[in-house]
Write a protein that holds these residues in place. Structure first.
Motif, PDB file in Angstrom:
ATOM      1  N   ARG A 158       0.833  -1.200   0.000  1.00  0.00           N
ATOM      2  CA  ARG A 158       0.000   0.000   0.000  1.00  0.00           C
ATOM      3  C   ARG A 158       0.863   1.242   0.000  1.00  0.00           C
ATOM      4  NH1 ARG A 158       0.039  -3.684   4.440  1.00  0.00           N
ATOM      5  NH2 ARG A 158       0.111  -2.670   6.433  1.00  0.00           N
TER       6      ARG A 158
ATOM      7  N   HIS B  85      -5.324   6.262   0.539  1.00  0.00           N
ATOM      8  CA  HIS B  85      -4.583   4.998   0.539  1.00  0.00           C
ATOM      9  C   HIS B  85      -4.790   4.352  -0.823  1.00  0.00           C
ATOM     10  CE1 HIS B  85      -5.015   4.472   5.197  1.00  0.00           C
ATOM     11  NE2 HIS B  85      -4.226   5.476   4.870  1.00  0.00           N
TER      12      HIS B  85
ATOM     13  N   ILE C 248      -4.101   0.715  -3.180  1.00  0.00           N
ATOM     14  CA  ILE C 248      -3.712  -0.694  -3.286  1.00  0.00           C
ATOM     15  C   ILE C 248      -3.869  -1.103  -4.741  1.00  0.00           C
ATOM     16  CG2 ILE C 248      -4.403  -1.224  -0.913  1.00  0.00           C
ATOM     17  CD1 ILE C 248      -6.901  -2.664  -2.144  1.00  0.00           C
TER      18      ILE C 248
END
Length: 178
Positions: A54, A81, A83
């Protein structure tokens, strides 16, 4: 899931830990054995499956408006964030737990701003592991954007050249750079 006053947290997929022993992780950049934990500000960094790569960015007092707008988006909140798509199912299904630990047993580590707390002594949790729950919902409830990308590296390379705060965890598990 955040620590209460006088606590720090340790996140794990193992719900049966009764004592944390200092150790040197195989991927640690430090040779001292530690028990690792995080405070409230850094807890969101660990609302992921353990091995999930991440990249994270957040606004700081010194972040410029152009950097905020470019990375976080206009009106996009103060934190994002990211991912990769390959980790989305694990985000949905992982059973993650938080252990509450006594903050007095730890000291901050990291410069220029501490990014974790460490203890050189064994630490017993204040109680049993607590299920963290739905990680996607937790991000939503805390106003943290969660971006799902084909590849983390373009985002990461863009973030590290800004005035934003940033952190990358388990990036060695990300897809290769294009």
């Amino acid at each position: 899931m955040r620590p209460r006053t006088g606590e720090v947290l340790h996140f794990s997929e193992d719900p049966a830990i009764t004592r944390f022993e200092p150790h040197v992780a195989p991927t640690a950049g430090r040779s001292e054995p530690y028990v690792w934990a995080v405070d409230s500000a850094r807890s969101p960094d660990y609302w992921f499956p353990r091995d999930c790569p991440r990249a994270m960015a957040w606004a700081t007092e010194t972040s410029t408006r152009p950097d905020r707008d470019r990375v976080l988006g206009p009106g996009g909140g103060d934190r994002v964030h990211a991912i990769e798509y390959g980790w989305l199912e694990a985000m949905r299904t992982v059973k993650l737990y938080a252990y509450r630990l006594p903050a007095a047993a730890f000291r901050p580590i990291g410069t220029p701003v501490p990014n974790a707390h460490v203890s050189t002594r064994a630490v017993t949790p204040l109680g049993p592991a607590e299920p963290v729950g739905d990680l996607l919902r937790l991000h939503e409830e805390c106003g943290i954007q969660l971006r799902v990308l084909n590849n983390l590296w373009p985002f990461w390379d863009g973030v590290v050249s800004t005035t934003l705060g940033f952190s990358g965890i388990r990036l060695r598990n990300a897809k290769p750079r294009h």
